[in-house]
Design a protein around this motif. Structure first.
Motif, PDB file in Angstrom:
ATOM      1  N   GLU A 181     -49.998  11.033   2.172  1.00 54.05           N
ATOM      2  CA  GLU A 181     -50.037  11.276   3.528  1.00 54.05           C
ATOM      3  C   GLU A 181     -48.999  12.293   3.729  1.00 54.05           C
ATOM      4  O   GLU A 181     -49.195  13.306   4.762  1.00 54.05           O
ATOM      5  CB  GLU A 181     -49.654  10.195   4.516  1.00 54.05           C
ATOM      6  N   PHE A 182     -47.925  12.354   3.189  1.00 52.43           N
ATOM      7  CA  PHE A 182     -46.726  13.543   3.295  1.00 52.43           C
ATOM      8  C   PHE A 182     -47.238  14.868   2.835  1.00 52.43           C
ATOM      9  O   PHE A 182     -47.032  15.802   3.564  1.00 52.43           O
ATOM     10  CB  PHE A 182     -45.544  13.003   2.519  1.00 52.43           C
ATOM     11  N   PHE A 218     -41.747   8.409   5.498  1.00 48.35           N
ATOM     12  CA  PHE A 218     -41.926   8.096   6.587  1.00 48.35           C
ATOM     13  C   PHE A 218     -43.093   8.941   7.341  1.00 48.35           C
ATOM     14  O   PHE A 218     -43.133  10.153   6.925  1.00 48.35           O
ATOM     15  CB  PHE A 218     -40.639   8.168   7.657  1.00 48.35           C
ATOM     16  N   VAL A 219     -43.938   8.420   8.100  1.00 52.62           N
ATOM     17  CA  VAL A 219     -45.049   9.326   8.566  1.00 52.62           C
ATOM     18  C   VAL A 219     -45.149   8.768  10.102  1.00 52.62           C
ATOM     19  O   VAL A 219     -44.840   7.933  10.702  1.00 52.62           O
ATOM     20  CB  VAL A 219     -46.466   8.951   8.112  1.00 52.62           C
ATOM     21  N   PHE A 225     -53.834   9.208  13.429  1.00 56.39           N
ATOM     22  CA  PHE A 225     -53.751  10.159  12.677  1.00 56.39           C
ATOM     23  C   PHE A 225     -52.069  10.700  12.320  1.00 56.39           C
ATOM     24  O   PHE A 225     -51.458  10.561  13.233  1.00 56.39           O
ATOM     25  CB  PHE A 225     -54.422  11.640  13.543  1.00 56.39           C
ATOM     26  N   SER A 226     -52.235  11.089  11.072  1.00 59.37           N
ATOM     27  CA  SER A 226     -50.789  11.343  10.677  1.00 59.37           C
ATOM     28  C   SER A 226     -50.439  12.768  11.123  1.00 59.37           C
ATOM     29  O   SER A 226     -50.910  13.960  10.820  1.00 59.37           O
ATOM     30  CB  SER A 226     -50.647  11.611   9.137  1.00 59.37           C
ATOM     31  N   ILE A 227     -49.243  13.065  11.895  1.00 55.18           N
ATOM     32  CA  ILE A 227     -48.996  14.387  12.466  1.00 55.18           C
ATOM     33  C   ILE A 227     -47.731  14.821  11.887  1.00 55.18           C
ATOM     34  O   ILE A 227     -47.322  15.866  12.069  1.00 55.18           O
ATOM     35  CB  ILE A 227     -49.156  14.228  13.987  1.00 55.18           C
ATOM     36  N   VAL A 241     -32.405  13.678   4.733  1.00 52.69           N
ATOM     37  CA  VAL A 241     -33.708  14.210   5.255  1.00 52.69           C
ATOM     38  C   VAL A 241     -33.820  15.432   4.353  1.00 52.69           C
ATOM     39  O   VAL A 241     -33.286  16.152   4.528  1.00 52.69           O
ATOM     40  CB  VAL A 241     -33.986  14.500   6.616  1.00 52.69           C
ATOM     41  N   THR A 242     -34.391  15.191   3.025  1.00 48.33           N
ATOM     42  CA  THR A 242     -34.660  16.127   2.212  1.00 48.33           C
ATOM     43  C   THR A 242     -35.854  17.198   2.377  1.00 48.33           C
ATOM     44  O   THR A 242     -35.877  18.220   2.125  1.00 48.33           O
ATOM     45  CB  THR A 242     -34.809  15.941   0.630  1.00 48.33           C
ATOM     46  N   TRP A 243     -36.703  16.511   3.118  1.00 42.99           N
ATOM     47  CA  TRP A 243     -38.074  17.333   3.316  1.00 42.99           C
ATOM     48  C   TRP A 243     -38.709  16.622   4.526  1.00 42.99           C
ATOM     49  O   TRP A 243     -38.653  15.314   4.595  1.00 42.99           O
ATOM     50  CB  TRP A 243     -39.158  17.318   2.217  1.00 42.99           C
ATOM     51  N   ALA A 244     -38.810  17.648   5.648  1.00 45.42           N
ATOM     52  CA  ALA A 244     -39.679  16.936   6.771  1.00 45.42           C
ATOM     53  C   ALA A 244     -40.627  18.190   7.403  1.00 45.42           C
ATOM     54  O   ALA A 244     -40.374  19.302   7.294  1.00 45.42           O
ATOM     55  CB  ALA A 244     -38.680  16.524   7.856  1.00 45.42           C
ATOM     56  N   ALA A 245     -41.772  17.616   7.849  1.00 43.83           N
ATOM     57  CA  ALA A 245     -42.723  18.503   8.151  1.00 43.83           C
ATOM     58  C   ALA A 245     -43.570  18.076   9.295  1.00 43.83           C
ATOM     59  O   ALA A 245     -43.927  16.745   9.063  1.00 43.83           O
ATOM     60  CB  ALA A 245     -43.726  18.928   6.958  1.00 43.83           C
ATOM     61  N   THR A 246     -44.092  18.541  10.047  1.00 43.36           N
ATOM     62  CA  THR A 246     -45.124  18.452  11.221  1.00 43.36           C
ATOM     63  C   THR A 246     -46.134  19.225  11.196  1.00 43.36           C
ATOM     64  O   THR A 246     -46.276  20.524  11.006  1.00 43.36           O
ATOM     65  CB  THR A 246     -44.239  18.237  12.589  1.00 43.36           C
ATOM     66  N   TYR A 247     -47.204  18.866  11.901  1.00 43.79           N
ATOM     67  CA  TYR A 247     -48.363  19.894  12.376  1.00 43.79           C
ATOM     68  C   TYR A 247     -48.106  20.491  13.801  1.00 43.79           C
ATOM     69  O   TYR A 247     -47.908  19.525  14.608  1.00 43.79           O
ATOM     70  CB  TYR A 247     -49.733  19.048  12.767  1.00 43.79           C
TER      71      TYR A 247
END
Length: 342
Positions: A181-182, A218-219, A225-227, A241-247
């Motif tokens: 998912e990530f 974490f999602v 839906f995973s955003i 938090v080493t990597w984080a992303a969003t749509y």
């Protein structure tokens, strides 16, 4: 202060396999007793992960006094425009950790000993100035955690609390998840920002091979839906938090706000003391986001020996080009480039 001439420099790679387990145990004792801030980048298990993911050569420089280990410096040898020794590639931190704090002259002697061994230019990512040529354009934000999530939430500004509540009102939820998912969210986000993405194998190795701490995904969910998604790494009392992303299309729902809050909440519930929002370039939008949480701004010193100064990440026009390349191209070349852009 002890003179470095009275200290012995050895390397983890020099020990027999039968001795390495004991050395790692002694390093754990150093970490436990050190008054210097220990970060996730000092976790020795990262070395094997980086070696297996990027074909780097990993090692640990070990300082001894009277045959007792008093400190260590983890690093990897990378390839690119120049052969470089980095502590630590793809992470914000690195440097020496020990029961003593080395003086500037001692650092220079230590690095000379390492350079004699590996014949590579040196890049040390640290939160202290160690006397080499240092870039200071990066900062990090560390939040001292309270004893309860309620106290932490109430300590935030009213504006920040309102933004977190907004995400809940928008029916966003956060749950633990997996790389599957990530990774698509991460790749999409990196493309939008104009940066190459790390290979899937790196994250797989990280989740499966990270030890002496946790790598937790974490999602954020919206209508099933995973955003958004993030990876929280922990080591000792430190987590980041080493990597984080969003749509981007869903950012108006306050995706990032609930994602980071739930990671902070998790850290408090599991008794961590320091929560890092990760690094940011000064005066950037990323720094503004991290600053609003009320943590301490920590100056970072990315110190080098002055050799091989050309850096791909400095060539800003590449960011614009990368952002507009077709997805099929960036998906293929991104993981190749990140072996050299770390």
């Amino acid at each position: 202060m002890s003179d470095l001439t009275k200290l012995d420099l050895t390397f983890f790679s020099d020990y027999e396999d039968s001795q390495k387990k004991k050395i790692l145990s002694l390093i754990e004792n150093i970490v436990t007793n050190s008054e210097i801030l220990v970060t996730t980048a000092h976790n020795p298990s990262l070395i094997n992960i980086l070696e297996q993911s990027f074909d780097y050569i990993g090692d640990i420089a070990i300082l001894k006094k009277e045959n007792i280990i008093i400190g260590y410096l983890p690093f990897c040898i990378t390839t690119g425009l120049t052969r470089k020794l980095v502590s630590m590639p793809h992470f914000s931190y690195g440097g020496f950790i020990g029961t003593i704090d080395l003086e500037e002259s001692q650092y220079k002697h230590l690095f000379q000993g390492i350079r004699n061994r590996y014949e590579a230019n040196i890049l040390i990512r640290d939160i202290k100035d160690i006397g080499l040529n240092a870039s200071t354009e990066k900062v990090a934000y560390f939040l001292d955690l309270t004893d309860s999530a309620e106290d932490q939430f109430n300590a935030f500004s009213s504006k920040l609390r309102s933004q977190i509540r907004k995400a809940s009102k928008n029916s966003l939820s956060v749950e633990l998840s997996t790389i599957d998912e990530f990774y698509p969210i991460y790749v999409e986000n990196m493309h939008r920002l104009g940066s190459p993405h790390l290979p899937l194998i790196f994250f797989e190795k990280l989740i499966n091979g990270y030890s002496n701490g946790s790598a937790i995904i974490f999602v954020v969910k919206y209508e099933g839906f995973s955003i958004g998604s993030g990876i929280l790494l922990t080591y000792k009392s430190f987590c980041e938090v080493t990597w984080a992303a969003t749509y981007a299309d869903y950012n108006h729902l306050a995706t990032n706000m609930i994602l980071y809050w739930k990671m902070i909440e998790y850290a408090i519930e599991n008794d961590f003391k320091t929560f890092s929002f990760g690094r940011a370039t000064k005066d950037s939008g990323s720094e503004k986001f991290k600053k609003q949480w009320g943590g301490e701004c920590v100056q970072m010193y990315w110190s080098s020996d002055g050799l091989g100064k050309i850096k791909l990440e400095k060539l800003k026009f590449l960011t614009v080009i990368w952002r507009y390349l077709p997805k099929r191209i960036i998906k293929y070349f991104g993981p190749i480039f990140t072996k050299f852009v770390y």
